[in-house]
Design an enzyme around this catalytic site. Sequence first.
Site, PDB file in Angstrom:
ATOM      1  N   ARG A  88      57.143  -7.136  78.531  1.00 38.36           N
ATOM      2  CA  ARG A  88      56.302  -7.860  79.476  1.00 38.36           C
ATOM      3  C   ARG A  88      56.860  -9.245  79.794  1.00 38.36           C
ATOM      4  O   ARG A  88      56.094 -10.175  80.050  1.00 38.36           O
ATOM      5  CB  ARG A  88      54.843  -7.961  78.983  1.00 38.36           C
ATOM      6  CG  ARG A  88      54.265  -6.653  78.447  1.00 38.36           C
ATOM      7  CD  ARG A  88      54.311  -5.497  79.434  1.00 38.36           C
ATOM      8  NE  ARG A  88      53.349  -5.587  80.507  1.00 38.36           N
ATOM      9  CZ  ARG A  88      52.095  -5.167  80.436  1.00 38.36           C
ATOM     10  NH1 ARG A  88      51.634  -4.646  79.349  1.00 38.36           N
ATOM     11  NH2 ARG A  88      51.297  -5.250  81.476  1.00 38.36           N
ATOM     12  N   ARG A 130      53.169 -12.200  83.849  1.00 38.59           N
ATOM     13  CA  ARG A 130      52.352 -12.792  82.797  1.00 38.59           C
ATOM     14  C   ARG A 130      52.489 -14.293  82.656  1.00 38.59           C
ATOM     15  O   ARG A 130      51.821 -15.023  83.329  1.00 38.59           O
ATOM     16  CB  ARG A 130      52.622 -12.099  81.466  1.00 38.59           C
ATOM     17  CG  ARG A 130      52.031 -10.703  81.442  1.00 38.59           C
ATOM     18  CD  ARG A 130      51.712 -10.306  80.053  1.00 38.59           C
ATOM     19  NE  ARG A 130      50.696  -9.271  80.006  1.00 38.59           N
ATOM     20  CZ  ARG A 130      50.312  -8.694  78.879  1.00 38.59           C
ATOM     21  NH1 ARG A 130      50.839  -9.052  77.735  1.00 38.59           N
ATOM     22  NH2 ARG A 130      49.381  -7.779  78.915  1.00 38.59           N
ATOM     23  N   ARG A 161      53.496 -13.874  93.173  1.00 38.53           N
ATOM     24  CA  ARG A 161      52.891 -12.578  92.911  1.00 38.53           C
ATOM     25  C   ARG A 161      51.890 -12.154  93.996  1.00 38.53           C
ATOM     26  O   ARG A 161      51.744 -10.975  94.305  1.00 38.53           O
ATOM     27  CB  ARG A 161      52.232 -12.637  91.533  1.00 38.53           C
ATOM     28  CG  ARG A 161      51.133 -11.651  91.222  1.00 38.53           C
ATOM     29  CD  ARG A 161      51.663 -10.262  90.952  1.00 38.53           C
ATOM     30  NE  ARG A 161      50.585  -9.444  90.449  1.00 38.53           N
ATOM     31  CZ  ARG A 161      49.647  -8.894  91.205  1.00 38.53           C
ATOM     32  NH1 ARG A 161      49.674  -9.058  92.502  1.00 38.53           N
ATOM     33  NH2 ARG A 161      48.692  -8.174  90.670  1.00 38.53           N
ATOM     34  N   ASP A 166      54.967  -0.351  86.703  1.00 36.65           N
ATOM     35  CA  ASP A 166      53.905  -0.098  85.719  1.00 36.65           C
ATOM     36  C   ASP A 166      53.919   1.370  85.322  1.00 36.65           C
ATOM     37  O   ASP A 166      54.393   2.219  86.088  1.00 36.65           O
ATOM     38  CB  ASP A 166      52.527  -0.480  86.269  1.00 36.65           C
ATOM     39  CG  ASP A 166      51.514  -0.645  85.130  1.00 36.65           C
ATOM     40  OD1 ASP A 166      51.451  -1.734  84.550  1.00 36.65           O
ATOM     41  OD2 ASP A 166      50.830   0.332  84.798  1.00 36.65           O
ATOM     42  N   TYR A 189      44.764   6.926  79.680  1.00 33.73           N
ATOM     43  CA  TYR A 189      44.174   6.233  80.831  1.00 33.73           C
ATOM     44  C   TYR A 189      43.493   7.215  81.783  1.00 33.73           C
ATOM     45  O   TYR A 189      42.418   6.952  82.310  1.00 33.73           O
ATOM     46  CB  TYR A 189      45.233   5.430  81.589  1.00 33.73           C
ATOM     47  CG  TYR A 189      45.615   4.148  80.891  1.00 33.73           C
ATOM     48  CD1 TYR A 189      44.676   3.140  80.690  1.00 33.73           C
ATOM     49  CD2 TYR A 189      46.902   3.938  80.426  1.00 33.73           C
ATOM     50  CE1 TYR A 189      45.019   1.963  80.035  1.00 33.73           C
ATOM     51  CE2 TYR A 189      47.256   2.759  79.777  1.00 33.73           C
ATOM     52  CZ  TYR A 189      46.304   1.781  79.577  1.00 33.73           C
ATOM     53  OH  TYR A 189      46.647   0.616  78.932  1.00 33.73           O
TER      54      TYR A 189
HETATM   55  O1  CP3 Z   1      57.840  -7.329  82.012  1.00 32.01           O
HETATM   56  C1  CP3 Z   1      57.558  -6.136  82.002  1.00 32.01           C
HETATM   57  O2  CP3 Z   1      57.252  -5.536  80.951  1.00 32.01           O
HETATM   58  C2  CP3 Z   1      57.774  -5.335  83.265  1.00 32.01           C
HETATM   59  C3  CP3 Z   1      56.721  -4.772  83.911  1.00 32.01           C
HETATM   60  C4  CP3 Z   1      55.641  -3.945  83.237  1.00 32.01           C
HETATM   61  C5  CP3 Z   1      54.301  -4.015  83.675  1.00 32.01           C
HETATM   62  N1  CP3 Z   1      53.601  -3.066  83.003  1.00 32.01           N
HETATM   63  C6  CP3 Z   1      53.790  -4.929  84.704  1.00 32.01           C
HETATM   64  C7  CP3 Z   1      52.362  -5.352  84.644  1.00 32.01           C
HETATM   65  C8  CP3 Z   1      55.722  -2.974  82.251  1.00 32.01           C
HETATM   66  C9  CP3 Z   1      56.909  -2.526  81.426  1.00 32.01           C
HETATM   67  C10 CP3 Z   1      54.407  -2.419  82.106  1.00 32.01           C
HETATM   68  C11 CP3 Z   1      54.116  -1.310  81.199  1.00 32.01           C
HETATM   69  C12 CP3 Z   1      52.709  -1.041  80.875  1.00 32.01           C
HETATM   70  N2  CP3 Z   1      51.640  -1.026  81.704  1.00 32.01           N
HETATM   71  C13 CP3 Z   1      52.265  -0.642  79.598  1.00 32.01           C
HETATM   72  C14 CP3 Z   1      53.155  -0.451  78.402  1.00 32.01           C
HETATM   73  C15 CP3 Z   1      53.528  -1.753  77.803  1.00 32.01           C
HETATM   74  C16 CP3 Z   1      52.498  -2.360  76.882  1.00 32.01           C
HETATM   75  O3  CP3 Z   1      52.127  -3.501  77.100  1.00 32.01           O
HETATM   76  O4  CP3 Z   1      52.132  -1.682  75.920  1.00 32.01           O
HETATM   77  C17 CP3 Z   1      50.892  -0.448  79.670  1.00 32.01           C
HETATM   78  C18 CP3 Z   1      49.988  -0.037  78.533  1.00 32.01           C
HETATM   79  C19 CP3 Z   1      50.496  -0.687  81.021  1.00 32.01           C
HETATM   80  C20 CP3 Z   1      49.158  -0.588  81.602  1.00 32.01           C
HETATM   81  C21 CP3 Z   1      48.697  -1.923  82.111  1.00 32.01           C
HETATM   82  N3  CP3 Z   1      49.131  -2.510  83.283  1.00 32.01           N
HETATM   83  C22 CP3 Z   1      47.756  -2.793  81.517  1.00 32.01           C
HETATM   84  C23 CP3 Z   1      47.053  -2.526  80.210  1.00 32.01           C
HETATM   85  C24 CP3 Z   1      47.624  -3.906  82.377  1.00 32.01           C
HETATM   86  C25 CP3 Z   1      46.607  -5.040  82.362  1.00 32.01           C
HETATM   87  C26 CP3 Z   1      46.545  -5.946  81.328  1.00 32.01           C
HETATM   88  C27 CP3 Z   1      47.693  -6.902  81.288  1.00 32.01           C
HETATM   89  O5  CP3 Z   1      48.634  -6.620  80.518  1.00 32.01           O
HETATM   90  O6  CP3 Z   1      47.656  -7.929  81.956  1.00 32.01           O
HETATM   91  C28 CP3 Z   1      48.529  -3.730  83.428  1.00 32.01           C
HETATM   92  C29 CP3 Z   1      48.773  -4.695  84.545  1.00 32.01           C
HETATM   93  C30 CP3 Z   1      50.134  -5.267  84.586  1.00 32.01           C
HETATM   94  N4  CP3 Z   1      51.280  -4.519  84.547  1.00 32.01           N
HETATM   95  C31 CP3 Z   1      50.482  -6.646  84.729  1.00 32.01           C
HETATM   96  C32 CP3 Z   1      51.883  -6.703  84.784  1.00 32.01           C
HETATM   97  C33 CP3 Z   1      52.759  -7.903  84.999  1.00 32.01           C
HETATM   98  C34 CP3 Z   1      49.516  -7.837  84.796  1.00 32.01           C
HETATM   99  C35 CP3 Z   1      48.656  -7.890  85.971  1.00 32.01           C
HETATM  100  C36 CP3 Z   1      49.224  -8.356  87.291  1.00 32.01           C
HETATM  101  O7  CP3 Z   1      50.126  -9.221  87.392  1.00 32.01           O
HETATM  102  O8  CP3 Z   1      48.677  -7.839  88.268  1.00 32.01           O
END
Ligand code: CP3
Length: 368
Positions: free
Chosen positions: A37, A41, A50, A86, A161
Amino acid sequence: MALVPDPASRSALPPFLRACRGLPGGPDDRVPVWFMRQAGRSLPEYRAIRGSGSILDAIRDPELSAEITLQPVRRYGVDAAILYSDIVVPVAAIGFGVDVAPGVGPVVEQPFARREDLERLRPLDPEADTPYVLETVAILAKELPVPLIGFAGAPFTVASYLIEGRPSRTYARTKALMHADPQLWHELMGRLADLAVTSLRSQVGAGAVALQVFDSWAGALSPPDYERFVLPHSRRVFAEVADLDVPRIHFGVGTGELLGLMADAGADVVGVDWRVPLDVARGRVPADRALQGNLDPAICLAPWKVVAEATRDVLARNAGHPGHVFNLGHGVLPETDPSVLERVVELVHAEGRCDGTAPPAPGSDRER
Ligand code: CP3
């Protein structure tokens, strides 16, 4: 380590790819580091570009997604980039009705509940369904100074999910379905494994040079349930991308009791969260696997002295083993100060050893 590389091919590999293969580095080589991540973030430059829509909209914009992928590489000097995308992108792209709610995570309009719902999970056609992902990867393959990691959600984590409809603490519906109707469960997992394989293959086809499979929530399962309901499907995902000859990383949270089984699924690199010390984790996976991890992301919120000590502890527990990719034990927390991660990278590069020589023990007088 079984492999004795010839020095010429060893130095041709970037540190991240060398470590994924468990190949020893030369004396000047470094322990590679990247952060799960890292894109998005905590970075102010991320928030600045963004926009406010769904993350799925941002992902559909290749120029924007490529830029977001590059931001942490520039800022932190990490040794690998992870594609800004994602784990729900493939299921969303085939029209299952998934969105990602800001601050919440994936939400599903009509969760998966019965056999008829399988029809909502058709195969992915990457060129038609996710052309923007391929375009982003292609831009990055040209612009990135470090290897690009493509990724997919593992079948279990994506299933959780789809079934729960939103993030869950207990995974009660998911577990109820797997135990109540194992046949339907395995068919669902089969379809999700196909989606993961197709998506991963397309990312490598476009230019990704490593793959990570996120089974973030697999730690919710007992080892016997993991072995029966999840392992065969994750194993198939890794087997069906093996011919691509790129390193494959397998990660989950709370998976201390599952590390051996996860290694059985076949990845080259096993991700370790912060709950299992790296030297202990090493004993739970076969000797030919590399490890990725495992600084507690919450420690990055503490004063630098504490972060430095914890970083050195991870390095010391790895004891110079060549198969180590330094990372956090899970994703960067949104409130993390980016300058702390920058210093972690510097410290790992300065003090990490990957030639079998252990770095100084933590607590030794090396604070800078
Ligand atoms: O830097 C990175 O890791 C690259 C991008 C990436 C995102 N999601 C972007 C994202 C990656 C590799 C993921 C994978 C992902 N998505 C996982 C596996 C990794 C982990 O953390 O265990 C999971 C479980 C998800 C599902 C998901 N997507 C969740 C639970 C959330 C919301 C909560 C949060 O982490 O903020 C997301 C949204 C998300 N995916 C964001 C980002 C940058 C944040 C929201 C946004 O900017 O809109």
